[in-house]
Design a protein around this motif. Structure first.
Motif, mmCIF file in Angstrom:
data_model
loop_
_atom_site.group_PDB
_atom_site.id
_atom_site.type_symbol
_atom_site.label_atom_id
_atom_site.label_comp_id
_atom_site.label_asym_id
_atom_site.label_seq_id
_atom_site.Cartn_x
_atom_site.Cartn_y
_atom_site.Cartn_z
ATOM 1 N N VAL A 144 37.020 41.279 32.295
ATOM 2 C CA VAL A 144 38.143 40.649 33.006
ATOM 3 C C VAL A 144 37.637 39.701 34.083
ATOM 4 C CG1 VAL A 144 40.102 41.095 34.529
ATOM 5 C CG2 VAL A 144 39.751 42.520 32.515
ATOM 6 N N MET A 145 36.571 40.094 34.802
ATOM 7 C CA MET A 145 36.023 39.241 35.856
ATOM 8 C C MET A 145 35.445 37.951 35.274
ATOM 9 S SD MET A 145 36.628 40.952 38.610
ATOM 10 C CE MET A 145 35.571 40.524 39.939
ATOM 11 N N LEU A 146 34.787 38.060 34.119
ATOM 12 C CA LEU A 146 34.242 36.864 33.478
ATOM 13 C C LEU A 146 35.361 35.923 33.037
ATOM 14 C CD1 LEU A 146 31.392 38.469 31.323
ATOM 15 C CD2 LEU A 146 31.137 37.100 33.407
ATOM 16 N N VAL A 147 36.434 36.506 32.517
ATOM 17 C CA VAL A 147 37.578 35.686 32.112
ATOM 18 C C VAL A 147 38.247 35.061 33.335
ATOM 19 C CG1 VAL A 147 39.877 35.761 31.096
ATOM 20 C CG2 VAL A 147 37.984 36.958 29.987
ATOM 21 N N ALA A 148 38.369 35.834 34.414
ATOM 22 C CA ALA A 148 39.015 35.340 35.630
ATOM 23 C C ALA A 148 38.274 34.157 36.224
ATOM 24 C CB ALA A 148 39.117 36.459 36.662
ATOM 25 N N ALA A 149 36.954 34.102 36.022
ATOM 26 C CA ALA A 149 36.163 32.983 36.550
ATOM 27 C C ALA A 149 36.436 31.693 35.790
ATOM 28 C CB ALA A 149 34.681 33.329 36.483
ATOM 29 N N ALA A 156 48.202 33.660 32.841
ATOM 30 C CA ALA A 156 47.361 33.765 31.644
ATOM 31 C C ALA A 156 46.398 34.931 31.778
ATOM 32 C CB ALA A 156 46.590 32.459 31.441
ATOM 33 N N LEU A 157 45.905 35.162 32.991
ATOM 34 C CA LEU A 157 45.022 36.298 33.229
ATOM 35 C C LEU A 157 45.751 37.616 32.991
ATOM 36 C CD1 LEU A 157 42.306 37.414 34.208
ATOM 37 C CD2 LEU A 157 43.180 37.243 36.552
ATOM 38 N N LEU A 158 47.021 37.673 33.369
ATOM 39 C CA LEU A 158 47.822 38.870 33.127
ATOM 40 C C LEU A 158 47.936 39.150 31.635
ATOM 41 C CD1 LEU A 158 49.739 41.153 33.967
ATOM 42 C CD2 LEU A 158 51.581 39.460 34.082
ATOM 43 N N ILE A 159 48.214 38.113 30.856
ATOM 44 C CA ILE A 159 48.344 38.276 29.401
ATOM 45 C C ILE A 159 47.018 38.712 28.793
ATOM 46 C CG2 ILE A 159 48.837 37.074 27.239
ATOM 47 C CD1 ILE A 159 50.758 35.281 28.853
ATOM 48 N N ILE A 160 45.927 38.111 29.270
ATOM 49 C CA ILE A 160 44.605 38.475 28.747
ATOM 50 C C ILE A 160 44.284 39.931 29.077
ATOM 51 C CG2 ILE A 160 42.122 38.043 28.996
ATOM 52 C CD1 ILE A 160 42.858 35.070 29.403
ATOM 53 N N ILE A 249 41.033 41.696 42.087
ATOM 54 C CA ILE A 249 40.766 42.321 40.793
ATOM 55 C C ILE A 249 39.652 43.356 40.928
ATOM 56 C CG2 ILE A 249 39.913 41.901 38.456
ATOM 57 C CD1 ILE A 249 41.314 39.193 38.555
ATOM 58 N N LEU A 250 38.631 43.031 41.739
ATOM 59 C CA LEU A 250 37.527 43.967 41.943
ATOM 60 C C LEU A 250 38.020 45.259 42.591
ATOM 61 C CD1 LEU A 250 34.476 44.566 41.860
ATOM 62 C CD2 LEU A 250 34.296 43.466 44.113
ATOM 63 N N ALA A 251 38.843 45.132 43.620
ATOM 64 C CA ALA A 251 39.385 46.321 44.301
ATOM 65 C C ALA A 251 40.225 47.156 43.344
ATOM 66 C CB ALA A 251 40.211 45.907 45.514
ATOM 67 N N THR A 252 41.065 46.479 42.552
ATOM 68 C CA THR A 252 41.905 47.205 41.585
ATOM 69 C C THR A 252 41.060 47.909 40.538
ATOM 70 O OG1 THR A 252 43.664 45.575 41.889
ATOM 71 C CG2 THR A 252 43.782 46.959 39.929
ATOM 72 N N GLY A 253 40.026 47.219 40.065
ATOM 73 C CA GLY A 253 39.149 47.824 39.071
ATOM 74 C C GLY A 253 38.425 49.044 39.594
ATOM 75 N N ILE A 254 37.941 48.959 40.833
ATOM 76 C CA ILE A 254 37.246 50.099 41.442
ATOM 77 C C ILE A 254 38.199 51.281 41.598
ATOM 78 C CG2 ILE A 254 36.166 50.917 43.573
ATOM 79 C CD1 ILE A 254 34.967 48.102 43.874
#
Length: 343
Positions: A144-149, A156-160, A249-254
């Motif tokens: 997800v982080m790679l896509v977000a970059a 679009a990030l939400l859909i991905i 996104i990082l905080a949510t992922g953690i």
């Protein structure tokens, strides 16, 4: 908008309620322990029955602390996702990170059926499940982080993220199809969610994870408030959208990944608590919302766990079912009563 004094009173009341439900939670269980006995055990005084102190310190207090950490972390991650995507239906699971944790657990539990004998049995335990789930959530978070970059559009990030979740869910379905019944039952039991199996060491690791995610969120409060009015407005205030999105996104992922790894997938808390908090506090300021959702999430999780453990009974209901059964009607009632959604 309420005054700062009013908010201070609210927070003091919330802390009092949190302590009260904490005491109720550790007082109730399959073994009846009076409140006086609970207090004596916590304060280190002698109790009428010596096993009470052992039960409280080795089972009930770790479970109650786990409920506080799980409820706080999921509620905060839900708030982050709803603000980032400006979508009231967003929650900590929309990026597929929790689904990645479920895939890691499925690979360990269901995939171990390909092995045989003692080696397969030794692989599946609480520690290996936490490692496998953490690995799965980390890999999805990395993707997800790679896509977000590369993706500039937040929608679009939400859909991905939802697509990542669909892919991991499909892989779990394939593993389930080829797994024997006993392994499938073991995975289903894990998917119910559980907060009563953590040791003090695992609890310390979970505390570190939730603390790290919370600190990242606190440092992102200015960006979160700016994003409420749209990315263009946030840019006009000097907010770096890409960097802010990265840390959110990082905080949510953690938070979501770590909690799922230790407690399993627990629904509803991350979706509902931010709505409850906005309705009750009547604000969208994250300086108020962040500490409020932490406390509300902890309280709601303690309430659900108290009900799930069925006091004075050896039976324990799935925590996932209780969070939805108890919480959903409360949110529906509150939204109907307010007749509007603050967002």
């Amino acid at each position: 908008m309420r005054s700062s004094n009013t908010y201070s009173v609210y927070f003091l009341l919330l802390l009092f309620v949190l302590v009260a439900f904490f005491m109720v939670n550790i007082s109730l269980g399959s073994v009846a322990i009076p409140l006086k006995g609970t207090m004596n055990a916590i304060l280190g005084k002698s109790t009428e029955i010596e096993t009470w102190a052992y039960i409280i310190w080795n089972y009930r207090i770790p479970k109650a602390c786990t409920a506080i950490l799980v409820g706080s972390g999921l509620a905060l991650s839900g708030l982050l996702m709803q603000t980032l995507f400006r979508n009231p239906l967003a929650g900590p699971f929309v990026l597929g990170i929790s689904a990645g944790a479920s895939l890691g657990a499925a690979v360990l539990i269901l995939g171990s059926s390909l092995l045989s004998g003692i080696f397969a049995f030794a692989m599946v335990n609480d520690f290996s499940l936490a490692v496998a789930s953490s690995t799965g959530s980390f890999l999805v978070l990395l993707a997800v982080m790679l896509v977000a970059a590369r993706v500039k559009d937040t929608m679009a990030l939400l859909i991905i993220g939802l697509m990542f979740g669909s892919i991991t869910t499909a892989l779990v379905s394939v593993l389930s199809y080829f797994s024997p019944a006993e392994k499938l039952q073991q995975y289903i039991y894990w998917s119910f969610g559980s907060i009563g199996n953590l040791s003090w060491l695992q609890l310390l690791l979970l505390f570190s994870i939730v603390t790290l995610g919370t600190l990242i969120c606190i440092f992102s409060i200015k960006s979160l408030n700016a994003l409420l009015l749209g990315e263009n407005y946030a840019k006009s205030l000097g907010v770096n959208i890409s960097r802010s999105r990265f840390f959110i996104i990082l905080a949510t992922g953690i938070l979501a990944g770590g909690i799922t790894a230790f407690a399993g997938p627990i629904a509803f808390i991350g979706l509902a608590v931010p709505h409850l908090t906005r309705q009750i506090f009547n604000t969208t300021d994250h300086r108020i919302l962040v500490p409020a959702v932490l406390i509300y999430g902890a309280i709601l999780m303690l309430v659900c766990d108290t009900i799930a453990q069925m006091p004075h009974s050896a039976n324990v209901l799935p925590i996932n079912a209780i969070t939805s059964i108890i919480g959903a009607p409360v949110v529906i009632w509150l939204l109907i009563r307010k007749r509007k959604m603050i967002f």
